[in-house]
Scaffold this motif. Structure first.
Motif, mmCIF file in Angstrom:
data_model
loop_
_atom_site.group_PDB
_atom_site.id
_atom_site.type_symbol
_atom_site.label_atom_id
_atom_site.label_comp_id
_atom_site.label_asym_id
_atom_site.label_seq_id
_atom_site.Cartn_x
_atom_site.Cartn_y
_atom_site.Cartn_z
ATOM 1 N N UNK A 613 -45.331 103.752 6.396
ATOM 2 C CA UNK A 613 -45.397 104.892 6.918
ATOM 3 C C UNK A 613 -46.942 105.536 7.256
ATOM 4 N N UNK A 614 -48.045 104.471 7.099
ATOM 5 C CA UNK A 614 -49.397 105.244 7.341
ATOM 6 C C UNK A 614 -50.242 104.383 8.303
ATOM 7 N N UNK A 615 -49.464 103.300 8.816
ATOM 8 C CA UNK A 615 -50.447 102.344 9.796
ATOM 9 C C UNK A 615 -49.552 102.447 11.000
ATOM 10 N N UNK A 616 -50.474 102.316 12.062
ATOM 11 C CA UNK A 616 -49.950 101.942 13.569
ATOM 12 C C UNK A 616 -50.875 100.699 13.791
ATOM 13 N N UNK A 617 -50.351 99.747 14.115
ATOM 14 C CA UNK A 617 -50.855 98.569 14.437
ATOM 15 C C UNK A 617 -51.055 97.965 15.814
ATOM 16 N N UNK A 618 -51.673 97.323 16.310
ATOM 17 C CA UNK A 618 -51.676 97.135 17.787
ATOM 18 C C UNK A 618 -52.469 95.943 18.140
ATOM 19 N N UNK A 671 -49.828 108.900 10.256
ATOM 20 C CA UNK A 671 -48.632 108.996 9.283
ATOM 21 C C UNK A 671 -48.856 109.957 8.035
ATOM 22 N N UNK A 672 -48.466 109.294 7.120
ATOM 23 C CA UNK A 672 -48.737 109.620 5.726
ATOM 24 C C UNK A 672 -49.922 109.629 5.259
ATOM 25 N N UNK A 673 -50.807 108.967 5.879
ATOM 26 C CA UNK A 673 -52.179 108.822 5.303
ATOM 27 C C UNK A 673 -52.452 108.182 4.166
ATOM 28 N N UNK A 674 -51.838 107.550 3.590
ATOM 29 C CA UNK A 674 -51.992 106.761 2.310
ATOM 30 C C UNK A 674 -51.717 105.294 2.325
ATOM 31 N N UNK A 675 -52.770 104.587 1.781
ATOM 32 C CA UNK A 675 -52.388 103.091 1.634
ATOM 33 C C UNK A 675 -52.627 102.715 0.086
ATOM 34 N N UNK A 676 -51.893 101.727 -0.174
ATOM 35 C CA UNK A 676 -52.233 101.271 -1.442
ATOM 36 C C UNK A 676 -52.456 99.786 -1.506
ATOM 37 N N UNK A 677 -53.706 99.443 -1.993
ATOM 38 C CA UNK A 677 -54.422 98.046 -2.077
ATOM 39 C C UNK A 677 -54.591 97.578 -3.391
ATOM 40 N N UNK A 685 -54.996 103.580 -4.833
ATOM 41 C CA UNK A 685 -54.395 104.317 -3.660
ATOM 42 C C UNK A 685 -55.655 104.972 -2.779
ATOM 43 N N UNK A 686 -55.767 104.742 -1.460
ATOM 44 C CA UNK A 686 -56.821 105.428 -0.529
ATOM 45 C C UNK A 686 -55.691 106.456 0.121
ATOM 46 N N UNK A 687 -56.403 107.600 -0.178
ATOM 47 C CA UNK A 687 -55.903 108.925 0.779
ATOM 48 C C UNK A 687 -56.763 109.352 1.664
ATOM 49 N N UNK A 688 -56.335 109.505 3.073
ATOM 50 C CA UNK A 688 -57.207 109.866 3.877
ATOM 51 C C UNK A 688 -57.386 111.315 4.241
ATOM 52 N N UNK A 689 -58.452 111.906 4.681
ATOM 53 C CA UNK A 689 -58.290 113.360 4.780
ATOM 54 C C UNK A 689 -58.069 113.865 6.144
ATOM 55 N N UNK A 690 -57.660 112.984 7.180
ATOM 56 C CA UNK A 690 -57.550 113.336 8.533
ATOM 57 C C UNK A 690 -56.104 114.217 8.538
#
Length: 775
Positions: A613-618, A671-677, A685-690
């Motif tokens: 839900x948080x990454x657009x890959x290209x 998207x939801x702007x949250x990644x879990x690594x 969890x990394x939560x982006x401010x954008x």
């Protein structure tokens, strides 16, 4: 006008009476209109037509035992109820068929069963050719493997009246197609000979050599369509199963490095080198060579020589390989276990026929199993219960195929597999005469059974669903069409099968020394695989003898491995909702954005999807892998941040000639702007401010059950004005501010929910400045 809806108010015509010009059926999400003359039918949603009447007829069918199709000419009502409309349809030949339309709020089911006729000699079940069809609808996505070999993910223009597993490149067979612009999905369930046409002439689903057909239409936004499709698949006997975590970490396939000729020392050396160089491997596939017998000899063992390893020397071998190939299986398994690597073997459901039946059964190499299957009548057989011989890619000679419709046969096969003492298997039947078998679901029940026993299951052959952890594409290789895997993978996802493994990094059969072209292929392929749901390596990247290239491949592998918890959480979401969260094609994620419809083509190569839900890959991948340095990238509505540079863009916009160095992770956060690594044994969890709005991200842990909710309560924040609360434990969580990423990073624990909020009560006072690049 005949109204059939919740109340039947306005219903005028009675069964058997002359019908009006239009039969109208209204349900919650759609409206079905039927013209009795020609049984033409069309669909509307909110008063707008999404699929029109076919200009000739909506149904055509043959006489029993014939192949000539005749158009429907008349329709009458047999009976009607709240959820069922029964119709009698006659074609131009005078043949009759009963059409049952089962009505649900968000989808309908059409079943057509022609009558054999009094003149038909009933010596067996009558067989017909049947088509149902509307006017053309586009764009369209899906069709499983059949949708993977065209010039675009948009399969409009596709037509195939022999739609089934005809060769090794068409193993995941699904007639499901989605039309996101219209809010329409459709499928015809049939294991054998299907007829599909999605082109300028018609929107057709049909089948040949059948007694009737069973088709569905789904209505609503993509999330609703996939939810209902998943439920219908399960009801029709094609359930998807909940995947396990292990396959979403980095794997290894010996085939990519060693081809067919594996042996214990070579596989272990490969794995030891990967581990020494800092690659983190969770699973390893040995697809061949672990059985007894001289390689390439017809009498050698097979994947179904259950538990019989090549661990004793055999006199007279001349294959140039160690004799035996796996002399100390216990030590080999212990090495894998110590390094937390799951062992998987290649496995097939085909058994060698005896020599008097054209096979090469050898009791020493194959054990008693092929004969046991014969004695128990566990193989696909003819009407006289005689096993039918088939041909496959391996082993040589005639083989018999396990009958998946016999539960005892499936259990016997699973008991045999257990003798290998491994953690899972790569299903790999390559059937030369799939038309002869006429059963695309030949592996579904076997894979389902092994999954339910807790095995790791990599699916290759399947109909409609994926009763396994992941599904693997047909083999890739340097020199093959490199656009095909991307298009193929995206249409797997559109077909409701998003947990895709795009084959081994760098494919198969590379020989040393590698050319410069092969090295660039290696690296670009690794970056493509890294942003796919599942990833594995084969030939060691160190063989490129280029430190920069090897570093890029290792970066891709480690990035994928670190994001495995996030990817797996998306896979669980996909299982629970039916929606392809793990790999969402842009036309499905943004169904009303016409700019997304035709980006993924062999000419544009603007390949992109949502990875969770948080990454657009290209990925900068395709047949231009050796020369590509820049690509135009379309970013849909939303705010998107380059994962590596931190640069922020607001969509919809096209980034023209955007730079993709060979070592760049091709991903944007949004998207939801949250990644879990994953870091060592901990999860962060990394939560982006954008993100401009408050949101909640639901994370599922690697055990597949435990959850955490991460609630972003504030959108206007600076590092010293924001706090993270563990609302389950009632305490403040220490968080690290990542300045380049404009993100907060903090450790999470299973079962705990978190909240990010302003540390001051004033709303809107604090704001992290965001520079948005305009294109």
């Amino acid at each position: 006008m005949l109204l059939i809806g919740f109340s039947y108010s306005g219903l005028q015509a009675q069964p058997g009476n002359k019908l009006p010009a239009i039969i109208q059926v209204k349900r919650k999400a759609y409206e079905l209109n039927i013209q009795p003359a020609g049984f033409k039918y069309a669909f509307k949603v909110k008063g707008k037509e999404i699929a029109g009447f076919h200009p000739v007829s909506g149904l055509r069918f043959s006489a029993a035992g014939d192949t000539v199709l005749y158009d429907a000419v008349s329709t009458r009502i047999i009976s009607k109820s709240q959820d069922l409309l029964r119709l009698a349809v006659t074609n131009t030949k005078g043949n009759k068929a009963e059409v049952n339309v089962y009505l649900s709020d968000e989808y309908l089911n059409i079943k057509v069963k022609p009558e054999a006729g009094a003149s038909y000699a009933v010596t067996s079940q009558p067989q017909f050719v049947i088509d149902i069809r509307t006017a053309p609808v586009q764009p369209a996505y899906g069709l499983g493997d059949h949708g993977g070999y065209g010039p675009s993910t948009n399969v409009f223009g596709f037509a195939d009246n022999r739609f089934l597993n005809t060769d090794n490149g068409l193993r995941f067979v699904s007639s499901f197609a989605i039309f996101p612009a219209q809010g329409l999905g459709q499928v015809i369930f049939e294991n054998g000979h299907k007829r599909i046409g999605l082109n300028s002439a018609e929107n057709k689903m049909g089948a040949a050599k059948v007694s009737g057909i069973n088709a569905y239409y789904f209505f609503g936004p993509p999330a609703t369509i996939y939810k209902n499709y998943a439920q219908v698949k399960a009801k029709e006997g094609y359930p998807d199963l909940k995947p396990k975590y292990d396959f979403f970490e980095l794997g290894y396939e010996a085939f990519g490095s060693l081809g067919w000729n594996t042996y214990q020392a070579s596989v272990q050396k490969d794995l030891e080198t990967y581990l020494q160089k800092g690659y983190y491997l969770n699973w390893a596939v040995v697809g061949s060579g672990f059985w007894k017998g001289e390689r390439k000899k017809p009498e050698e063992g097979s994947t179904n020589s259950f538990g019989i390893w090549d661990d004793i020397a055999e006199p007279g071998r001349k294959d140039g390989l160690p004799n035996p190939r796996y002399p100390d299986v216990a030590t080999f398994k212990a090495f894998l276990q110590q390094n937390h690597i799951n062992l998987l073997l290649g496995l097939r459901t085909n058994f060698k026929a005896p020599k008097d039946a054209g096979g090469f059964y050898n009791p020493t190499n194959n054990g008693p199993f092929p004969l046991e299957g014969l004695q128990q009548n566990y193989y696909v057989a003819d009407a006289q219960s005689k096993p039918i011989p088939y041909k496959v890619n391996f082993p040589q000679g005639n083989i018999y195929i396990l009958n998946p419709d016999k539960p005892a046969a499936v259990q016997w096969f699973a008991d045999g597999f257990r003798k290998w003492g491994v953690q899972g298997y790569k299903e790999d039947m390559m059937l030369h005469d799939g038309i002869k078998l006429n059963n695309d679901a030949k592996l579904n029940k076997v894979n389902e059974h092994l999954m339910k026993q807790g095995n790791l299951v990599m699916v290759r052959n399947s109909a409609f669903s994926v009763p396994g952890d992941i599904i693997r594409l047909e083999d890739t290789k340097h020199g093959f069409d490199q656009d095909r895997p991307v298009i193929n993978m995206l249409n797997y996802a559109a077909s409701g099968a998003p947990n895709v493994y795009p084959d081994i990094v760098a494919g198969k059969y590379l020989t040393l020394p590698l050319t410069e072209d092969q090295k660039k292929y290696f690296v670009r392929n690794a970056m493509f695989s890294a942003v796919s749901p599942a990833m594995s390596v084969g030939l060691g990247p160190w063989h490129m003898e280029n430190p920069a290239y090897e570093a890029a491949v290792k970066k891709a592998c480690n990035w994928h491995n670190q994001l495995a918890p996030y990817i797996y959480s998306a896979a669980v979401d996909a299982f629970e909702t039916g929606y392809p969260t793990t790999l969402t094609p842009l036309p499905i994620a943004f169904p009303h954005d016409t700019a997304t419809y035709n980006l993924a083509t062999k000419t544009k190569r603007q390949y992109a999807w949502l990875l969770g839900p948080s990454l657009l890959v290209t990925p900068a991948y395709g047949n231009d892998y050796a020369t590509v340095e820049r690509r135009s990238v379309y970013l849909p509505a939303g705010t998107w941040q380059d994962l590596e540079s931190g640069e922020i863009f607001r969509g919809p916009t096209t980034l023209k000639n955007y730079a993709f160095p060979i070592n760049k992770i091709p991903a944007f956060v949004g998207g939801q702007g949250v990644l879990v690594k994953k870091e060592q044994t901990d999860l962060y969890a990394t939560v982006f401010a954008l993100m401009p709005r408050a949101s909640t991200y639901r994370f599922t842990y690697p055990d597949g059950n435990a959850r955490s909710l991460i609630n972003r309560k504030t959108t206007n924040w600076q590092p010293d004005k924001v706090q993270v609360q563990d609302i389950t434990a009632g305490r403040t969580v220490q968080a690290e501010y990542l300045a380049k990423d404009r993100a907060l990073k903090f450790k999470i624990e299973a079962g705990h929910d978190y909240e990010i909020s302003s540390s001051r009560p004033e709303k809107g006072k604090y704001h992290t400045p965001v520079n948005i690049t305009k294109e």
